[in-house]
Design a protein around this motif. Structure first.
Motif, short mmCIF file in Angstrom:
data_model
loop_
_atom_site.label_atom_id
_atom_site.label_comp_id
_atom_site.label_asym_id
_atom_site.label_seq_id
_atom_site.Cartn_x
_atom_site.Cartn_y
_atom_site.Cartn_z
N GLY A 24 3.80 -3.48 -8.90
CA GLY A 24 5.24 -3.43 -9.14
C GLY A 24 5.74 -4.68 -9.85
N ASP A 25 7.06 -4.92 -9.71
CA ASP A 25 7.68 -6.08 -10.34
C ASP A 25 7.50 -7.29 -9.42
OD1 ASP A 25 9.42 -8.00 -11.41
OD2 ASP A 25 11.15 -7.11 -10.38
N PRO A 26 6.66 -8.26 -9.82
CA PRO A 26 6.33 -9.34 -8.88
C PRO A 26 7.52 -10.20 -8.50
CG PRO A 26 5.40 -9.79 -11.06
CD PRO A 26 5.96 -8.40 -11.10
N THR A 32 0.83 -1.22 0.00
CA THR A 32 0.00 0.00 0.00
C THR A 32 0.86 1.27 0.00
OG1 THR A 32 -1.54 -1.29 1.32
CG2 THR A 32 -2.04 1.05 1.04
N TYR A 33 1.90 1.24 0.83
CA TYR A 33 2.81 2.40 0.88
C TYR A 33 4.24 1.98 0.59
CZ TYR A 33 -1.47 4.10 2.87
OH TYR A 33 -2.79 4.39 3.05
N GLY A 34 4.40 1.03 -0.28
CA GLY A 34 5.74 0.58 -0.68
C GLY A 34 6.17 -0.66 0.08
N THR A 35 6.44 -1.71 -0.66
CA THR A 35 6.77 -3.01 -0.06
C THR A 35 8.09 -2.97 0.71
OG1 THR A 35 5.54 -4.21 -1.75
CG2 THR A 35 7.28 -5.43 -0.61
N ASP A 59 3.42 -0.16 -5.28
CA ASP A 59 4.78 -0.27 -5.83
C ASP A 59 4.82 0.18 -7.28
OD1 ASP A 59 6.04 -1.14 -3.52
OD2 ASP A 59 5.50 -3.24 -3.89
N ASN A 60 3.74 0.75 -7.75
CA ASN A 60 3.69 1.25 -9.13
C ASN A 60 3.03 2.62 -9.08
OD1 ASN A 60 3.23 1.82 -11.80
ND2 ASN A 60 2.00 -0.02 -12.22
N VAL A 117 9.31 6.36 1.01
CA VAL A 117 9.25 5.84 -0.36
C VAL A 117 10.00 6.80 -1.29
CG1 VAL A 117 7.73 5.34 -2.31
CG2 VAL A 117 7.09 4.66 0.01
N GLY A 118 11.02 6.30 -1.97
CA GLY A 118 11.79 7.13 -2.90
C GLY A 118 11.23 7.05 -4.31
N ASP A 119 12.11 7.07 -5.28
CA ASP A 119 11.67 6.98 -6.68
C ASP A 119 11.12 5.57 -6.95
OD1 ASP A 119 12.41 9.53 -7.11
OD2 ASP A 119 14.38 9.04 -7.97
N GLN A 120 10.07 5.53 -7.76
CA GLN A 120 9.49 4.23 -8.12
C GLN A 120 9.46 4.09 -9.64
OE1 GLN A 120 5.72 5.09 -6.08
NE2 GLN A 120 6.02 3.19 -4.92
N VAL A 121 9.44 2.87 -10.10
CA VAL A 121 9.36 2.62 -11.54
C VAL A 121 7.89 2.49 -11.93
CG1 VAL A 121 10.01 1.06 -13.42
CG2 VAL A 121 11.55 1.41 -11.46
N ALA A 122 7.46 3.32 -12.87
CA ALA A 122 6.06 3.23 -13.31
C ALA A 122 5.89 2.11 -14.34
CB ALA A 122 5.63 4.56 -13.93
#
Lengths: 430, 430
Positions: A307-309, A282-285, A399-400, A420-425
């Motif tokens: 995110g990336d599973p 929910t707020y970053g794994t 995570d997305n 939570v820093g930068d995330q990959v969309a």
């Protein structure tokens, strides 16, 4: 022989109802509802429909009168005696009386609260306000109604054999997927496709095809009505709405940082075994696992929903190892936009290292991609989310970042609090 | 709602009948029957089942008791009042009262004569002996019974969704063929698939799919029962059995050489317009056309049923031109083992040069190739032919020596009488 009574009965139908039962709903909604009924019954929550696929102009496709008829029909539903008996008497996750008598008495009297519907920019603004345990039960019926009305709108001008061949093609496609999955010897897979199904009858068909085609590799469905009707397991644990609402209710950054764990502490009191599944994104794994209390590592498993599973699963495996747990005993449920290719590759990477399991959703129950002109039946990304709780906006990061929601300043605050820093969309297709 | 009466009725079924009506038959059989009833009512003929695909061991696949039940059921059939009314009152080929009152009175009283059934070397020997107009009506029901019992034998161990997906695949395949055919602007095509259909219900489905998918390009079906039920044109003219029996009855080589033309002289008296279609290949198309009387060139068209269809059509075009006829006014019906590729290429070559038309048979109503293990539903080459007349063996040469039949010395005599030299053999698939 013509069955005259059936024919006359059909003449009297005002509508062909999309949602035929209050338990035509995901099992985890009922589990969460009971938890909320116990822990936060008076919280006022607003749920809102959000169409992430702006190119699908629902208000241009779907007649407002038909939509209101379907939603009004849902408001008229109440738990039938047989459904109540099933919920009270059936074994869920190996446990009898999963639903407590006080909850069942409340549920038996429940009618869903009013809805608010407006058209804006080719979309429907559909919101539900009320006490949390009541309004949260609108989520799945609202999605099912909109998804199926959209299917019907696309199909309504097709002729008889065109329609039959359309379904023939869709059936063949699902069956070929099932045949591929059959080749995975230790597969465990469930239907998670209620919310974005093409239609109720189609979901029911897909579930039966999985039953026949996969045998014991098919472990059940999230849909209670279909589980009851087909005498199979109802599957599901919990969802993002719990941490989102708990977090929105937090009175300080410190309380906010604790909120997602408080959700699981409440869950820990109520459930054990295979229901103790962490939903960490929910707020970053990464941050969630790093800051998690030790008792969480003893939980049965984790559900990976954004995110990336593969990356998230490797992260969870390292986390368990660091906390002295054996990953081979842990259940990992993959449930984000799966299709066969991804199931095969995740299975290849993780079977044997963890107890891998798959919740197959939209691309099981709504894969009509490429089957009609303009791809007008392709699934799209419609959600119905808790957007505020007791007047405070909710936030989801996931995570997305394409799945993030909430006001910008609140999103920024949550990112800071949860580190939570930068995330990959990644593109959200379904 | 369960229709209790239907259910109880179904319990009482002894068999699920394959042939449900005496007019579940090709239209040309009825036309020929009327012609025979008038011209050769007392000729004694034997029809015999011939399985050209020896690898399909019908007697191992099909239970003899079931086969007898189905054949006995056919013997129990008689023309219903509605069927009789349709035959008497309907317009066929633009003509009212195609079937004369004396023929209809005879047909209304008809029951099919006994059959003789034995097993030998994994095949059934099935023969029908009697007066020509009676026994000739066994041909199509016998083929339909054996074809469908073979389908049922292959399908009987398949499960519900496997079956549904099998039919989904077959439907998709037919529909894709129809979509390709739709692209041919002047196409005229009919269903000729009764004799080797997968099943009655499947043929009925294919016909309806053609109706919807091809509109006016679909000109009708050879099957009278389906033509009646679906209110479409019944299509067909005449077949090899006429020249084969007429020729067997010839008392000298001179009479033999004239026999195929005598058939058409009798036909000429009875029919005009689109029913005047030459079937030239029984004893070789080239010789037949070369020696044909002039009046035949004025006939409406020709049906091409063996050999190289493009070559035969070019031959017919030259023949018409030599006799001062305009090929553009002539109907050419291609009907030998067609599938979409061949229809497309014949259309490309001949549309505009003649009035091309297609009778699509086995690969319309029985294309299950590759859909089950061991290709056990692939169509195969089963025929039921007149093998003798008044004690004399019949002979067929055709434009493909693989389709030839008759005793060797008689085949040699016919080749001499009809001036048939070397022929190119083509594989007979269906």
């Amino acid at each position: 022989m013509v069955d005259i009574a059936t024919r006359v009965h059909n003449h009297n139908w005002k509508i062909d109802p999309i949602v035929r039962s209050l338990i035509d709903d995901d099992f985890y909604k009922l589990l969460m509802c009971q938890s909320i009924f116990r822990n936060k019954p008076d919280t006022r929550v607003t749920f809102s429909l959000i169409n992430r696929s702006k190119n699908v102009r629902l208000a241009d496709l779907i007649d407002e009168g038909e939509l209101r008829e379907q939603l009004d029909h849902v408001r008229g539903l109440s738990l039938s005696r047989g459904e109540s008996t099933w919920l009270r008497g059936n074994t869920f996750y190996g446990k009898r009386q999963m639903f407590r008598p006080d909850f069942m008495e409340w549920f038996e009297k429940l009618r869903l609260p009013p809805y608010h519907l407006e058209k804006r920019d080719g979309q429907y603004e559909l919101t539900f306000e009320g006490s949390w345990p009541e309004v949260m039960l609108w989520e799945i019926p609202a999605l099912a109604v909109l998804m199926e009305l959209r299917s019907r709108a696309v199909l309504k001008d097709m002729r008889k054999f065109e329609l039959q061949v359309l379904y023939a093609r869709a059936m063949t496609r699902i069956w070929e997927k099932i045949e591929r999955l059959r080749a995975l010897p230790d597969l465990k897979i469930a239907d998670f496709g209620t919310r974005r199904r093409h239609s109720f009858l189609w979901q029911d068909w897909c579930v039966q095809a999985m039953q026949e085609g996969l045998g014991s590799k098919f472990i059940g469905t999230s849909n209670c009505r279909i589980a009851q009707k087909r005498d199979i397991e109802a599957i599901g644990t919990n969802a993002h709405e719990l941490p989102m609402v708990y977090s929105a209710l937090a009175k300080s950054d410190e309380e906010l940082a604790r909120a997602p764990y408080q959700v699981l502490a409440d869950w820990h009191e109520e459930h054990d075994g295979n229901l103790r599944i962490i939903l960490p994104d929910t707020y970053g794994t990464a941050g969630f696992l790093k800051n998690a209390p030790d008792w969480l590592a003893s939980w049965t498993g984790i559900r990976i929903d954004s995110g990336d599973p593969a990356g998230a699963c490797e992260l969870a495996i390292r986390w368990w190892q660091e906390r002295g747990e054996d990953p081979m005993t842990k259940l990992v449920i993959f449930s984000d936009g799966l299709d066969v290719e991804q199931i095969e590759s995740l299975y290849a990477q993780f079977n044997g290292r963890v107890k891998a399991s798959f919740g197959w959703g939209t691309l099981l129950t709504n894969d009509f991609r490429g089957l009609v002109p303009d791809d007008a039946l392709a699934p799209f990304s419609l959600v119905c989310k808790a957007v505020s709780a007791d007047g405070h906006p909710t936030v989801k990061l996931s995570d997305n970042p394409s799945k993030a929601m909430g006001p910008a300043e609140e999103v920024a605050r949550y990112k800071r609090v949860f580190g939570v820093g930068d995330q990959v969309a990644t593109e959200v297709r379904v």
